[in-house]
Design a protein around this motif. Structure first.
Motif, PDB file in Angstrom:
ATOM      1  N   ASN A 111       0.838  -1.195   0.000  1.00  0.00           N
ATOM      2  CA  ASN A 111       0.000   0.000   0.000  1.00  0.00           C
ATOM      3  C   ASN A 111       0.875   1.248   0.000  1.00  0.00           C
ATOM      4  O   ASN A 111       2.039   1.192   0.409  1.00  0.00           O
ATOM      5  CB  ASN A 111      -0.901   0.013   1.233  1.00  0.00           C
ATOM      6  CG  ASN A 111      -1.725  -1.241   1.357  1.00  0.00           C
ATOM      7  OD1 ASN A 111      -2.710  -1.406   0.669  1.00  0.00           O
ATOM      8  ND2 ASN A 111      -1.296  -2.154   2.226  1.00  0.00           N
ATOM      9  N   ALA A 112       0.279   2.375  -0.405  1.00  0.00           N
ATOM     10  CA  ALA A 112       1.003   3.648  -0.376  1.00  0.00           C
ATOM     11  C   ALA A 112       0.025   4.779  -0.139  1.00  0.00           C
ATOM     12  O   ALA A 112      -1.147   4.699  -0.529  1.00  0.00           O
ATOM     13  CB  ALA A 112       1.759   3.860  -1.677  1.00  0.00           C
ATOM     14  N   ARG A 113       0.504   5.826   0.509  1.00  0.00           N
ATOM     15  CA  ARG A 113      -0.300   7.013   0.773  1.00  0.00           C
ATOM     16  C   ARG A 113       0.561   8.251   0.576  1.00  0.00           C
ATOM     17  O   ARG A 113       1.702   8.308   1.014  1.00  0.00           O
ATOM     18  CB  ARG A 113      -0.841   6.987   2.195  1.00  0.00           C
ATOM     19  CG  ARG A 113      -1.659   8.224   2.549  1.00  0.00           C
ATOM     20  CD  ARG A 113      -2.300   8.120   3.898  1.00  0.00           C
ATOM     21  NE  ARG A 113      -3.345   7.096   3.847  1.00  0.00           N
ATOM     22  CZ  ARG A 113      -4.123   6.789   4.878  1.00  0.00           C
ATOM     23  NH1 ARG A 113      -3.983   7.398   6.031  1.00  0.00           N
ATOM     24  NH2 ARG A 113      -5.040   5.854   4.767  1.00  0.00           N
ATOM     25  N   ILE A 114      -0.013   9.248  -0.088  1.00  0.00           N
ATOM     26  CA  ILE A 114       0.628  10.553  -0.210  1.00  0.00           C
ATOM     27  C   ILE A 114       0.095  11.430   0.917  1.00  0.00           C
ATOM     28  O   ILE A 114      -1.117  11.508   1.129  1.00  0.00           O
ATOM     29  CB  ILE A 114       0.332  11.197  -1.575  1.00  0.00           C
ATOM     30  CG1 ILE A 114       0.988  10.378  -2.684  1.00  0.00           C
ATOM     31  CG2 ILE A 114       0.820  12.638  -1.605  1.00  0.00           C
ATOM     32  CD1 ILE A 114       0.666  10.850  -4.081  1.00  0.00           C
ATOM     33  N   ILE A 115       0.990  12.070   1.652  1.00  0.00           N
ATOM     34  CA  ILE A 115       0.613  12.956   2.752  1.00  0.00           C
ATOM     35  C   ILE A 115       1.001  14.369   2.354  1.00  0.00           C
ATOM     36  O   ILE A 115       2.161  14.636   2.022  1.00  0.00           O
ATOM     37  CB  ILE A 115       1.305  12.537   4.060  1.00  0.00           C
ATOM     38  CG1 ILE A 115       0.846  11.115   4.435  1.00  0.00           C
ATOM     39  CG2 ILE A 115       0.999  13.528   5.173  1.00  0.00           C
ATOM     40  CD1 ILE A 115       1.594  10.489   5.564  1.00  0.00           C
ATOM     41  N   ASP A 116       0.028  15.291   2.399  1.00  0.00           N
ATOM     42  CA  ASP A 116       0.303  16.670   1.982  1.00  0.00           C
ATOM     43  C   ASP A 116       0.747  17.523   3.168  1.00  0.00           C
ATOM     44  O   ASP A 116       0.868  17.037   4.293  1.00  0.00           O
ATOM     45  CB  ASP A 116      -0.897  17.279   1.245  1.00  0.00           C
ATOM     46  CG  ASP A 116      -2.113  17.484   2.135  1.00  0.00           C
ATOM     47  OD1 ASP A 116      -1.984  17.517   3.385  1.00  0.00           O
ATOM     48  OD2 ASP A 116      -3.213  17.655   1.577  1.00  0.00           O
ATOM     49  N   ALA A 117       0.958  18.805   2.911  1.00  0.00           N
ATOM     50  CA  ALA A 117       1.483  19.723   3.932  1.00  0.00           C
ATOM     51  C   ALA A 117       0.550  19.910   5.112  1.00  0.00           C
ATOM     52  O   ALA A 117       0.991  20.294   6.191  1.00  0.00           O
ATOM     53  CB  ALA A 117       1.805  21.066   3.290  1.00  0.00           C
ATOM     54  N   THR A 118      -0.742  19.636   4.933  1.00  0.00           N
ATOM     55  CA  THR A 118      -1.694  19.762   6.034  1.00  0.00           C
ATOM     56  C   THR A 118      -1.763  18.499   6.873  1.00  0.00           C
ATOM     57  O   THR A 118      -2.444  18.468   7.894  1.00  0.00           O
ATOM     58  CB  THR A 118      -3.114  20.088   5.519  1.00  0.00           C
ATOM     59  OG1 THR A 118      -3.614  18.963   4.805  1.00  0.00           O
ATOM     60  CG2 THR A 118      -3.121  21.325   4.642  1.00  0.00           C
ATOM     61  N   GLY A 119      -1.106  17.436   6.425  1.00  0.00           N
ATOM     62  CA  GLY A 119      -1.147  16.153   7.123  1.00  0.00           C
ATOM     63  C   GLY A 119      -2.212  15.231   6.588  1.00  0.00           C
ATOM     64  O   GLY A 119      -2.356  14.103   7.043  1.00  0.00           O
ATOM     65  N   THR A 120      -2.961  15.701   5.594  1.00  0.00           N
ATOM     66  CA  THR A 120      -4.012  14.884   5.004  1.00  0.00           C
ATOM     67  C   THR A 120      -3.405  13.835   4.077  1.00  0.00           C
ATOM     68  O   THR A 120      -2.500  14.130   3.314  1.00  0.00           O
ATOM     69  CB  THR A 120      -4.987  15.766   4.185  1.00  0.00           C
ATOM     70  OG1 THR A 120      -5.520  16.761   5.062  1.00  0.00           O
ATOM     71  CG2 THR A 120      -6.118  14.949   3.593  1.00  0.00           C
ATOM     72  N   GLY A 121      -3.918  12.622   4.180  1.00  0.00           N
ATOM     73  CA  GLY A 121      -3.401  11.537   3.364  1.00  0.00           C
ATOM     74  C   GLY A 121      -4.371  11.104   2.297  1.00  0.00           C
ATOM     75  O   GLY A 121      -5.587  11.161   2.473  1.00  0.00           O
ATOM     76  N   LYS A 122      -3.824  10.682   1.159  1.00  0.00           N
ATOM     77  CA  LYS A 122      -4.632  10.135   0.067  1.00  0.00           C
ATOM     78  C   LYS A 122      -3.997   8.831  -0.361  1.00  0.00           C
ATOM     79  O   LYS A 122      -2.829   8.797  -0.776  1.00  0.00           O
ATOM     80  CB  LYS A 122      -4.682  11.103  -1.104  1.00  0.00           C
ATOM     81  CG  LYS A 122      -5.501  10.558  -2.252  1.00  0.00           C
ATOM     82  CD  LYS A 122      -5.586  11.512  -3.400  1.00  0.00           C
ATOM     83  CE  LYS A 122      -6.434  10.869  -4.489  1.00  0.00           C
ATOM     84  NZ  LYS A 122      -6.535  11.668  -5.645  1.00  0.00           N
ATOM     85  N   ASP A 123      -4.767   7.743  -0.248  1.00  0.00           N
ATOM     86  CA  ASP A 123      -4.254   6.429  -0.635  1.00  0.00           C
ATOM     87  C   ASP A 123      -4.092   6.348  -2.144  1.00  0.00           C
ATOM     88  O   ASP A 123      -4.926   6.853  -2.894  1.00  0.00           O
ATOM     89  CB  ASP A 123      -5.194   5.323  -0.165  1.00  0.00           C
ATOM     90  CG  ASP A 123      -5.173   5.150   1.341  1.00  0.00           C
ATOM     91  OD1 ASP A 123      -4.208   5.602   1.976  1.00  0.00           O
ATOM     92  OD2 ASP A 123      -6.114   4.556   1.874  1.00  0.00           O
TER      93      ASP A 123
END
Length: 125
Positions: A111-123
């Protein structure tokens, strides 16, 4: 309770300046066990990822915390997986995002998730 002293090296290559800080970060998993910490920085922030092994069930879930370059926490610690058995992780930094990848023994998936500058993750699908 566990305490990680994370040494994060931040190279500000645009200015040819190098800075270093040590962030003392204490987790509070009660009787759970935190291990396998990994840290990485991008131009704006640093990310600490770790595995928390439950003392109540046979699970090992993935958590993360964002920091600024001075070592200050940005938001709360966040959980990536629930009721998983995470065996391995990889963390890398982009310009203003982070990529966290892991394997889950329970589901036999990568699995992988991108985490943005706000801390929000998108799988990643």
């Amino acid at each position: 309770m566990y305490r990680y002293n994370v040494l994060l090296l931040v190279a500000l290559t645009a200015f040819l300046v190098s800075s270093t800080f040590v962030a003392a970060f204490t987790t509070n998993p009660s009787s759970d066990v935190d291990n396998n910490p990994k840290a990485v920085c991008n131009d704006a922030q640093c990310l600490l990822v770790w595995i928390r092994e439950s003392s109540q069930s046979p699970t090992a879930d993935l958590f993360y915390q964002l920091f600024d370059h001075s070592g200050n926490k940005l938001g709360p610690e966040r959980r990536i997986t629930v009721n998983s058995l995470v065996l391995a992780t990889s963390v890398t930094a982009g310009k203003d995002t982070f990529l966290v990848a892991w394997s889950d023994f329970n589901t036999k998936t990568m699995n992988a998730r991108i985490i943005d500058a706000t801390g929000t993750g998108k799988d990643l699908q």
